[in-house]
Design an enzyme around this catalytic site. Structure first.
Site, PDB file in Angstrom:
ATOM      1  N   THR A 180       0.986  -1.068   0.187  1.00  0.00           N
ATOM      2  CA  THR A 180       0.211   0.013  -0.079  1.00  0.00           C
ATOM      3  C   THR A 180       0.463   1.433   0.175  1.00  0.00           C
ATOM      4  O   THR A 180       2.248   0.960   0.002  1.00  0.00           O
ATOM      5  CB  THR A 180      -1.210  -0.625   1.130  1.00  0.00           C
ATOM      6  OG1 THR A 180      -1.969  -1.153   0.951  1.00  0.00           O
ATOM      7  CG2 THR A 180      -1.541   1.011   1.471  1.00  0.00           C
ATOM      8  N   GLY A 210     -10.078  -3.410   2.562  1.00  0.00           N
ATOM      9  CA  GLY A 210      -9.412  -3.055   4.022  1.00  0.00           C
ATOM     10  C   GLY A 210      -9.396  -1.731   4.227  1.00  0.00           C
ATOM     11  O   GLY A 210     -10.457  -1.716   4.306  1.00  0.00           O
ATOM     12  N   ASP A 211      -8.338  -1.907   5.464  1.00  0.00           N
ATOM     13  CA  ASP A 211      -8.369  -0.618   6.461  1.00  0.00           C
ATOM     14  C   ASP A 211      -8.290   0.380   5.178  1.00  0.00           C
ATOM     15  O   ASP A 211      -9.185   1.992   5.316  1.00  0.00           O
ATOM     16  CB  ASP A 211      -7.248  -0.447   7.531  1.00  0.00           C
ATOM     17  CG  ASP A 211      -6.213  -0.730   6.553  1.00  0.00           C
ATOM     18  OD1 ASP A 211      -5.923  -1.411   5.965  1.00  0.00           O
ATOM     19  OD2 ASP A 211      -5.237  -0.007   6.954  1.00  0.00           O
ATOM     20  N   THR A 231      -0.404   1.526   6.959  1.00  0.00           N
ATOM     21  CA  THR A 231       0.380   0.060   5.869  1.00  0.00           C
ATOM     22  C   THR A 231      -0.150  -1.232   7.079  1.00  0.00           C
ATOM     23  O   THR A 231       0.470  -1.026   7.796  1.00  0.00           O
ATOM     24  CB  THR A 231       1.110   0.059   5.205  1.00  0.00           C
ATOM     25  OG1 THR A 231       1.625  -1.191   4.540  1.00  0.00           O
ATOM     26  CG2 THR A 231       2.433   0.546   5.619  1.00  0.00           C
ATOM     27  N   GLY A 232      -0.554  -1.862   6.787  1.00  0.00           N
ATOM     28  CA  GLY A 232      -0.031  -3.660   7.286  1.00  0.00           C
ATOM     29  C   GLY A 232      -1.237  -4.294   7.203  1.00  0.00           C
ATOM     30  O   GLY A 232      -2.142  -4.405   6.146  1.00  0.00           O
TER      31      GLY A 232
HETATM   32  N1  ASP Z   1      -3.445  -2.145   4.670  1.00  0.00           N
HETATM   33  C1  ASP Z   1      -3.869  -3.121   3.747  1.00  0.00           C
HETATM   34  C2  ASP Z   1      -4.939  -3.835   3.006  1.00  0.00           C
HETATM   35  O1  ASP Z   1      -5.338  -4.649   3.828  1.00  0.00           O
HETATM   36  C3  ASP Z   1      -2.803  -4.120   2.780  1.00  0.00           C
HETATM   37  C4  ASP Z   1      -1.241  -3.486   3.284  1.00  0.00           C
HETATM   38  O2  ASP Z   1      -0.841  -2.100   3.743  1.00  0.00           O
HETATM   39  O3  ASP Z   1      -0.448  -3.423   1.859  1.00  0.00           O
HETATM   40  O4  ASP Z   1      -6.116  -4.015   2.671  1.00  0.00           O
END
Ligand code: ASP
Length: 313
Positions: A180, A210-211, A231-232
Site C-alpha cells: 500500500t 481493508g483498512d 499500512t499492514g
Molecule cells: N492495509 C492494506 C490492506 O489490508 C494492505 C497493505 O498495507 O499492504 O488492504
C-alpha cells in the site's frame, strides 16, 4: 505561516536487506524520492496539504513497484480491486472508494467522492458508475498486469493463503513485498491531510475491503491533532481503529504524537498480531514513521531540511 512537512510510505512488511539487490533498492528509493518531490512541489508553492497528498499518491500509484494503482496485487479471481481514501484535516471532509477496478488513480476518485458526491465511501459497481459520471480516467486490464503480481497470485493460490503483498517467506530468498501507499502533509497554512491507496492483499476473496478505504482505520486527519496513513494487515488495523486511535490519544489524553504512535503501533497492535506501520505528522510538523514489521518503505521531508528515505529497521 508554518513550515511545511510531508511523509510518504510504500508499504510495510518483511522487507529484509539480504533479500534486496542494490538495483532494486535504488528503484524503490527513486520511486519514493519522486513521490515526495511531487508532494513538496505543491507545498513549496503555497499549495494545500490536501493537494500535496493527492499528487504524491498519484506518483506512487503510477509506479508498478508499489501495491496501488498500476502495481496493485491480484484478487483470487485474477482481477484487481482497489481501495483508497483521503481526508482533509481542516474541515474533517473525507472521501473513499473500495473494490473499484480499472481506475488509473483511485486516490483521485476518492477525492471525487468527497468533492462531487454527498457521500464518504462508495463501493463496487456504484463507485464505478460514479467514476464514469465524473469522467475519472480509466485504464484497460493490460495496464494493471504486472508479471510479479501474477506470480504472487499463483503462489498464494497454491498455498491457499491470502498474503500481504510485502510478506516474504523468510526461508526462501524471494522478493515479494511492496505494499500500500500513503501520504501525510502539513501546509504553510497549518492544515493537515492524509491519504492511502492500495490493491489490498494478494488472493483476497468475496469483495474483501481493508483498512485503506476506511476513514479512522487506515487514514485520518484532523488539524487539532495529526494526519495518519497506515499500512499492514488491514483486518487488524480495522479492529484497532488505528489512525483515529492515535488522534484520540492526542486529543483526549494529551499524548504527544510520538507517545501515541508508540502505544498504538508498538503495543496495542503487537498484542493482537497486527503487523505493519504508519506515517504520522502533527500540526507542529513533527513526523513519526513507526512500524513493528521488519521494514517499511518510507520517506519524509521538512521545509529547509534534507529528505529522509528509509526501508529497513
Ligand atoms: N492495509 C492494506 C490492506 O489490508 C494492505 C497493505 O498495507 O499492504 O488492504
Amino acid at each position: 505561516m508554518k513550515n511545511y512537512a510531508l511523509a510518504i510510505h510504500g508499504g510495510a512488511g518483511t522487507i529484509l536487506k539480504n533479500t534486496m539487490t542494490p538495483e532494486k533498492e535504488l528503484l524503490y528509493k527513486n520511486g519514493l524520492q519522486h513521490a515526495i518531490e511531487a508532494g513538496e512541489t505543491v507545498l513549496k508553492s503555497g499549495g494545500s496539504a490536501f493537494d500535496a497528498v493527492e499528487k504524491a499518491i498519484i506518483e506512487l500509484e503510477n509506479n508498478s513497484l508499489f501495491n496501488a494503482g498500476k502495481g496493485a496485487v491480484f484478487t483470487n479471481n485474477g482481477t484487481h480491486e482497489l481501495d483508497a481514501s483521503i481526508m482533509n484535516g481542516s474541515n474533517l471532509m473525507a472521501g473513499a472508494v473500495a473494490g473499484v477496478h480499472n481506475i488509473k488513480n483511485p486516490i483521485a476518485l476518492a477525492r471525487g467522492v468527497m468533492e462531487q458526491s454527498e457521500h464518504v465511501l462508495l463501493t463496487g459497481n456504484g463507485a464505478m458508475d460514479f467514476a464514469k459520471k465524473i469522467n475519472t480516467p480509466l485504464e484497460n486490464d493490460d495496464y494493471f498486469f504486472v508479471q510479479l503480481r501474477y506470480d504472487q497470485l499463483q503462489q498464494a493460490l497454491q498455498n491457499n493463503t491470502m498474503v500481504l503483498d510485502h510478506t516474504v517467506d523468510k526461508t526462501k530468498n524471494n522478493e515479494k513485498k511492496f505494499g500500500t501507499v500513503g501520504c501525510v502533509a502539513l501546509d504553510m497554512n497549518g492544515n493537515l491531510a492524509a491519504g492511502t491507496s492500495t490493491g489490498g492483499m494478494t488472493n483476497k476473496k468475496f469483495g474483501r475491503v481493508g483498512d485503506s478505504a476506511i476513514i479512522g482505520a487506515g487514514t485520518y486527519a484532523n488539524n487539532k491533532t495529526c494526519a495518519i496513513s497506515c499500512t499492514g494487515h488491514g483486518e487488524l488495523f480495522m479492529r484497532s481503529v488505528v489512525a483515529y486511535d492515535i488522534s484520540c490519544l492526542m486529543e483526549y489524553k494529551n499524548l504527544t504524537l510520538k507517545e501515541a504512535c508508540q502505544v498504538v503501533v508498538m503495543d496495542k497492535l503487537v498484542k493482537i498480531g497486527g503487523e505493519g506501520g504508519l506515517i504520522a505528522l502533527d500540526s507542529n510538523g513533527n513526523i513519526e514513521l513507526p512500524f513493528n514489521s521488519d521494514g517499511m518503505y518510507r520517506a519524509s521531508k521538512k521545509q529547509n531540511q534534507q529528505i529522509f528515505i528509509g526501508i529497513y529497521k
